[in-house]
Design a protein around this motif. Structure first.
Motif, PDB file in Angstrom:
ATOM      1  N   TYR A 253       0.822  -1.215   0.000  1.00  0.00           N
ATOM      2  CA  TYR A 253       0.000   0.000   0.000  1.00  0.00           C
ATOM      3  C   TYR A 253       0.854   1.264   0.000  1.00  0.00           C
ATOM      4  CZ  TYR A 253      -3.528   3.423   1.317  1.00  0.00           C
ATOM      5  OH  TYR A 253      -4.348   4.509   1.341  1.00  0.00           O
ATOM      6  N   ASN A 254       1.917   1.279   0.805  1.00  0.00           N
ATOM      7  CA  ASN A 254       2.713   2.492   0.996  1.00  0.00           C
ATOM      8  C   ASN A 254       3.866   2.582   0.004  1.00  0.00           C
ATOM      9  OD1 ASN A 254       1.817   4.282   3.098  1.00  0.00           O
ATOM     10  ND2 ASN A 254       2.082   2.562   4.501  1.00  0.00           N
ATOM     11  N   ARG A 255       4.033   3.750  -0.611  1.00  0.00           N
ATOM     12  CA  ARG A 255       5.122   3.950  -1.561  1.00  0.00           C
ATOM     13  C   ARG A 255       6.503   3.821  -0.902  1.00  0.00           C
ATOM     14  NH1 ARG A 255       6.094   6.301  -6.626  1.00  0.00           N
ATOM     15  NH2 ARG A 255       8.287   5.904  -7.087  1.00  0.00           N
ATOM     16  N   PRO A 256       6.749   4.404   0.282  1.00  0.00           N
ATOM     17  CA  PRO A 256       8.078   4.239   0.881  1.00  0.00           C
ATOM     18  C   PRO A 256       8.453   2.775   1.115  1.00  0.00           C
ATOM     19  CG  PRO A 256       6.899   6.020   1.970  1.00  0.00           C
ATOM     20  CD  PRO A 256       5.909   5.325   1.082  1.00  0.00           C
ATOM     21  N   LEU A 257       7.478   1.935   1.478  1.00  0.00           N
ATOM     22  CA  LEU A 257       7.765   0.523   1.673  1.00  0.00           C
ATOM     23  C   LEU A 257       8.100  -0.145   0.342  1.00  0.00           C
ATOM     24  CD1 LEU A 257       7.920  -2.013   3.391  1.00  0.00           C
ATOM     25  CD2 LEU A 257       5.430  -2.253   3.166  1.00  0.00           C
ATOM     26  N   VAL A 271       7.862  -4.895  -8.482  1.00  0.00           N
ATOM     27  CA  VAL A 271       7.564  -4.382  -7.144  1.00  0.00           C
ATOM     28  C   VAL A 271       6.849  -3.050  -7.287  1.00  0.00           C
ATOM     29  CG1 VAL A 271       8.527  -3.531  -4.969  1.00  0.00           C
ATOM     30  CG2 VAL A 271       9.556  -5.521  -6.086  1.00  0.00           C
ATOM     31  N   GLY A 272       5.818  -2.838  -6.483  1.00  0.00           N
ATOM     32  CA  GLY A 272       5.155  -1.543  -6.517  1.00  0.00           C
ATOM     33  C   GLY A 272       3.974  -1.497  -5.572  1.00  0.00           C
ATOM     34  N   THR A 273       3.423  -0.306  -5.410  1.00  0.00           N
ATOM     35  CA  THR A 273       2.152  -0.184  -4.714  1.00  0.00           C
ATOM     36  C   THR A 273       1.044  -0.467  -5.712  1.00  0.00           C
ATOM     37  OG1 THR A 273       1.825   2.158  -5.227  1.00  0.00           O
ATOM     38  CG2 THR A 273       3.152   1.636  -3.274  1.00  0.00           C
ATOM     39  N   PHE A 274      -0.159  -0.625  -5.189  1.00  0.00           N
ATOM     40  CA  PHE A 274      -1.280  -0.860  -6.100  1.00  0.00           C
ATOM     41  C   PHE A 274      -1.408   0.291  -7.098  1.00  0.00           C
ATOM     42  CE2 PHE A 274      -5.807  -0.285  -7.146  1.00  0.00           C
ATOM     43  CZ  PHE A 274      -6.048  -1.490  -7.787  1.00  0.00           C
ATOM     44  N   HIS A 275      -1.270   1.528  -6.606  1.00  0.00           N
ATOM     45  CA  HIS A 275      -1.433   2.671  -7.494  1.00  0.00           C
ATOM     46  C   HIS A 275      -0.239   2.859  -8.424  1.00  0.00           C
ATOM     47  CE1 HIS A 275      -4.603   3.985  -4.486  1.00  0.00           C
ATOM     48  NE2 HIS A 275      -5.234   3.968  -5.634  1.00  0.00           N
ATOM     49  N   GLY A 469       3.828  16.376  -3.226  1.00  0.00           N
ATOM     50  CA  GLY A 469       3.780  16.466  -4.684  1.00  0.00           C
ATOM     51  C   GLY A 469       4.437  15.283  -5.368  1.00  0.00           C
ATOM     52  N   TYR A 470       4.149  15.147  -6.670  1.00  0.00           N
ATOM     53  CA  TYR A 470       4.712  14.071  -7.481  1.00  0.00           C
ATOM     54  C   TYR A 470       5.313  14.663  -8.747  1.00  0.00           C
ATOM     55  CZ  TYR A 470       1.988  10.935  -4.492  1.00  0.00           C
ATOM     56  OH  TYR A 470       1.466  10.265  -3.412  1.00  0.00           O
ATOM     57  N   ASP A 471       6.363  14.015  -9.270  1.00  0.00           N
ATOM     58  CA  ASP A 471       6.925  14.486 -10.518  1.00  0.00           C
ATOM     59  C   ASP A 471       6.108  13.930 -11.685  1.00  0.00           C
ATOM     60  OD1 ASP A 471       7.686  11.832 -10.900  1.00  0.00           O
ATOM     61  OD2 ASP A 471       9.772  12.170 -10.318  1.00  0.00           O
ATOM     62  N   LEU A 472       6.562  14.186 -12.903  1.00  0.00           N
ATOM     63  CA  LEU A 472       5.792  13.799 -14.079  1.00  0.00           C
ATOM     64  C   LEU A 472       5.646  12.291 -14.220  1.00  0.00           C
ATOM     65  CD1 LEU A 472       7.213  16.354 -16.689  1.00  0.00           C
ATOM     66  CD2 LEU A 472       5.014  16.433 -15.474  1.00  0.00           C
ATOM     67  N   LEU A 473       6.537  11.533 -13.589  1.00  0.00           N
ATOM     68  CA  LEU A 473       6.476  10.072 -13.656  1.00  0.00           C
ATOM     69  C   LEU A 473       5.749   9.459 -12.462  1.00  0.00           C
ATOM     70  CD1 LEU A 473      10.090   9.303 -14.935  1.00  0.00           C
ATOM     71  CD2 LEU A 473       7.963   9.454 -16.268  1.00  0.00           C
ATOM     72  N   GLY A 474       5.177  10.308 -11.616  1.00  0.00           N
ATOM     73  CA  GLY A 474       4.434   9.805 -10.469  1.00  0.00           C
ATOM     74  C   GLY A 474       5.280   9.489  -9.264  1.00  0.00           C
ATOM     75  N   ASN A 475       6.542   9.917  -9.271  1.00  0.00           N
ATOM     76  CA  ASN A 475       7.413   9.677  -8.123  1.00  0.00           C
ATOM     77  C   ASN A 475       7.212  10.767  -7.072  1.00  0.00           C
ATOM     78  OD1 ASN A 475       8.826   7.404  -9.261  1.00  0.00           O
ATOM     79  ND2 ASN A 475       9.811   8.870 -10.645  1.00  0.00           N
ATOM     80  N   PRO A 476       7.172  10.412  -5.789  1.00  0.00           N
ATOM     81  CA  PRO A 476       6.987  11.432  -4.741  1.00  0.00           C
ATOM     82  C   PRO A 476       8.193  12.352  -4.656  1.00  0.00           C
ATOM     83  CG  PRO A 476       7.491   9.296  -3.771  1.00  0.00           C
ATOM     84  CD  PRO A 476       7.286   9.052  -5.227  1.00  0.00           C
ATOM     85  N   PHE A 491       5.137   5.627   7.163  1.00  0.00           N
ATOM     86  CA  PHE A 491       6.283   4.863   7.645  1.00  0.00           C
ATOM     87  C   PHE A 491       5.896   3.435   8.030  1.00  0.00           C
ATOM     88  CE2 PHE A 491      10.045   4.108  10.440  1.00  0.00           C
ATOM     89  CZ  PHE A 491      11.026   4.451   9.513  1.00  0.00           C
ATOM     90  N   LYS A 492       4.631   3.118   7.900  1.00  0.00           N
ATOM     91  CA  LYS A 492       4.162   1.775   8.216  1.00  0.00           C
ATOM     92  C   LYS A 492       4.887   0.769   7.325  1.00  0.00           C
ATOM     93  CE  LYS A 492      -0.173   1.192   7.438  1.00  0.00           C
ATOM     94  NZ  LYS A 492      -0.081   0.361   6.225  1.00  0.00           N
ATOM     95  N   GLY A 493       5.306  -0.345   7.941  1.00  0.00           N
ATOM     96  CA  GLY A 493       6.047  -1.350   7.192  1.00  0.00           C
ATOM     97  C   GLY A 493       7.544  -1.184   7.271  1.00  0.00           C
ATOM     98  N   GLN A 494       8.006  -0.068   7.863  1.00  0.00           N
ATOM     99  CA  GLN A 494       9.426   0.180   7.986  1.00  0.00           C
ATOM    100  C   GLN A 494       9.798   0.278   9.480  1.00  0.00           C
ATOM    101  OE1 GLN A 494      11.051   2.939   4.808  1.00  0.00           O
ATOM    102  NE2 GLN A 494       8.921   3.615   4.832  1.00  0.00           N
ATOM    103  N   SER A 495      11.081   0.511   9.753  1.00  0.00           N
ATOM    104  CA  SER A 495      11.531   0.634  11.132  1.00  0.00           C
ATOM    105  C   SER A 495      12.811   1.451  11.167  1.00  0.00           C
ATOM    106  CB  SER A 495      11.769  -0.740  11.758  1.00  0.00           C
ATOM    107  OG  SER A 495      12.815  -1.427  11.086  1.00  0.00           O
TER     108      SER A 495
END
Length: 547
Positions: A253-257, A271-275, A469-476, A491-495
């Motif tokens: 779910y989370n992009r950082p993860l 590898v990716g988030t659903f979106h 915000g996101y860039d043109l490629l959808g990256n945060p 930060f969920k999923g990380q530590s």
């Protein structure tokens, strides 16, 4: 049992670090008189510098009358040379007696500068694996040597040199002096790597036995608490698929993860988030998402769910992580990407459901429960056990007790005081020798409601945080900074070794607040600091006392 400083040495025994020194501490704990005080340096110094508490000294023992005994322990083989007994290390040689006497003289000289009575100090050399053949040649007084031949008499010799008498004022002066000189505080840089390595090894148990299950079709739902090993299972499944020449797909779910997992897995899968998958699918289909348009994400979801799936998008293994955050239509969209004979794993933790979604039905799937938390120090798990529902009880399985959780309480609705408390929390982590890269500053609030996550800096510390915000490629897009600042949601999923959970504020300790506390607090691997409002602190403490 004598007083032993610092504490926490028993927890480190399972790592194998300083094993011989910990063996000696166990002996002291079991057999030395209660009136003695033992200082050690087992896990507060870096491995390359040894485990000495002061110079070459491994242990300092203080009697009630202030008399001090220094013990240098040398494990392994030694050499008896014309210059005396020596210990050989790669690239250097240590003369045992010479160094010990230098330590004794140096410590006594430093104590003399404090004024008052002279320091009454003695020493022992302890060689648990080596028997001195020629004490005269070794240049050491035999009465001050405990070697492999008489190692069973170590405690007896210590108590003979440090008889238990009434406590004197000198005892207090010696204790204060040692506190000033030794400064026995954790060297977090020495602990961080060892803690991460150990927790990873322990939590891999889920990856081992979950992958030994056999059924067809392979549809496994893992309901596991934070730190139970879900990530290790996902990585093991992904790795095994690539090695077998199959195509795995990891979705969370989370992009950082997702970004973190992308760096951990081998090439050969997706590898990716659903979106992120929705975005990639749209671009490969010839559409360019317009993130400025209302409903952009919803439109991509619909297109992804209804479009024909080309062969290049079919996979042999499907791994869904953070399943508690998925919507039911997403389940169907993901399963469309799995070949009928493929393997599917669904990993979730109900206590990390921050969005209030109902559990996704998975009829016909096998369910496996894992409630052991290997990552969080036991003091954190014990605290959480008092506030989570009885149906979601977790087991503290970490070998680390951890330090006391710090509470920094600020007045309600006082943003300035909250920011000052957060700065103080950073200072505390740095003072405990955590590097800035070891610290995660997490906001209990979402990004839109967080003052910290809108800031470029906090005092002298620049903050690296998501701009929204996101860039043109959808990256945060992130702000540049030295210290990571994130919401508890992202930060969920990380530590992190040290976690500051800040901006904690709620009017009721309801289910949602408990889940956010659970997620934020279980991100910490060694140290946790809570920056919490008056009212939230009162509610949380009342629940803890009631539990």
């Amino acid at each position: 049992m004598p007083q032993i400083y610092p504490s926490g040495w028993r927890e480190l025994a399972v790592t194998g670090a300083a094993a011989r020194e910990i063996e000696t501490l166990n002996l002291f704990a079991a057999r030395l008189p209660d009136a003695l005080t033992v200082y050690h340096g087992v896990h507060w110094t870096k491995i390359e510098n040894g485990f000495s508490v002061y110079g070459e000294i491994d242990f300092i023992i203080v009697a009630p009358n202030g008399r001090m005994l220094l013990i240098e322990q040398k494990a392994g083989f030694l050499s008896e040379t014309p210059e005396g007994l020596v210990k050989n290390y790669p690239g250097r040689t240590e003369h045992v007696r010479q160094q010990m006497l230098q330590m004794v003289e140096g410590l006594a000289a430093r104590f003399d500068k404090t004024g008052g009575d002279r320091l009454d100090v003695d020493y022992l050399l302890y060689f648990p694996d080596y028997k001195v053949k020629n004490p005269a040649l070794a240049g050491i007084e035999p009465s001050r040597v405990v070697d492999a031949g008489n190692r069973t008499r170590l405690v007896e010799l210590i108590t003979a040199l440090l008889p238990v008498t009434a406590e004197t004022p000198q005892h207090g002066r010696v204790r204060k002096f040692l506190g000033d000189v030794l400064q026995l505080t954790p060297d977090a840089s020495a602990m961080v790597g060892r803690a991460e390595e150990l927790v990873t090894r322990l939590s891999q148990g889920l990856a081992v036995w979950a992958r030994q299950l056999e059924f067809s079709p392979f549809r496994l739902r893992v309901v596991g608490t934070a730190g139970s090993g879900k990530t290790q299972l996902a990585l093991a499944e992904f790795q095994a698929a690539v090695e077998a020449g199959l195509r795995p797909l990891y979705v969370c779910y989370n992009r950082p993860l997702a970004d973190r997992v992308q760096h951990l897995v081998p090439a050969g899968g997706r590898v990716g988030t659903f979106h992120m998958l929705c975005d990639t699918f749209a671009r490969e289909s010839g559409a360019t998402p317009d993130y400025s348009a209302p409903g952009a994400w919803a439109d991509m979801e619909k297109a992804f769910d209804s479009a024909p799936i080309p062969p290049s998008w079919m996979h042999d293994v499907l791994i869904i992580d953070e399943g508690q955050d998925f919507a039911e239509p997403w389940r169907d969209a993901m399963l469309r990407l799995l070949r009928p004979e493929g393997r599917a794993l669904w990993l979730e933790d109900p206590l990390q459901n921050l969005y209030g979604r109902s559990p996704v039905p998975l009829p016909g799937w096998v369910t496996l429960h894992s409630q052991s938390n290997y990552r969080s120090p036991r003091q954190i798990v014990d605290l959480l056990t008092a506030i989570v529902p009885d149906t979601e009880r977790i087991q503290a399985a970490s070998p680390f007790l951890g330090v006391e959780v710090d509470w920094l309480v600020y007045p309600d609705n006082d943003a300035v005081a909250m920011a000052e408390a957060a700065k103080q929390a950073i200072t505390r982590c740095l003072a405990a020798n955590f590097a800035r890269s070891d610290i995660a500053l997490l906001s209990f609030q979402g990004r839109a409601h967080s003052a910290l996550l809108q800031a470029d800096r906090l005092g002298q510390h620049t903050l690296r945080s998501f701009t929204g915000g996101y860039d043109l490629l959808g990256n945060p897009v992130y702000r540049d900074g030295q210290l990571l600042a994130e919401s508890v949601y992202r930060f969920k999923g990380q530590s992190a070794p040290a976690v500051i959970l800040a901006e904690i504020d709620f009017e009721a300790l309801d289910d949602r607040a408990v889940r956010k506390l659970f997620v934020g607090m279980t991100r910490a691997r060694l140290k946790l600091v809570l920056v919490i409002s008056d009212r939230a602190a009162a509610l949380l403490r009342a629940r803890l006392h009631a539990g």
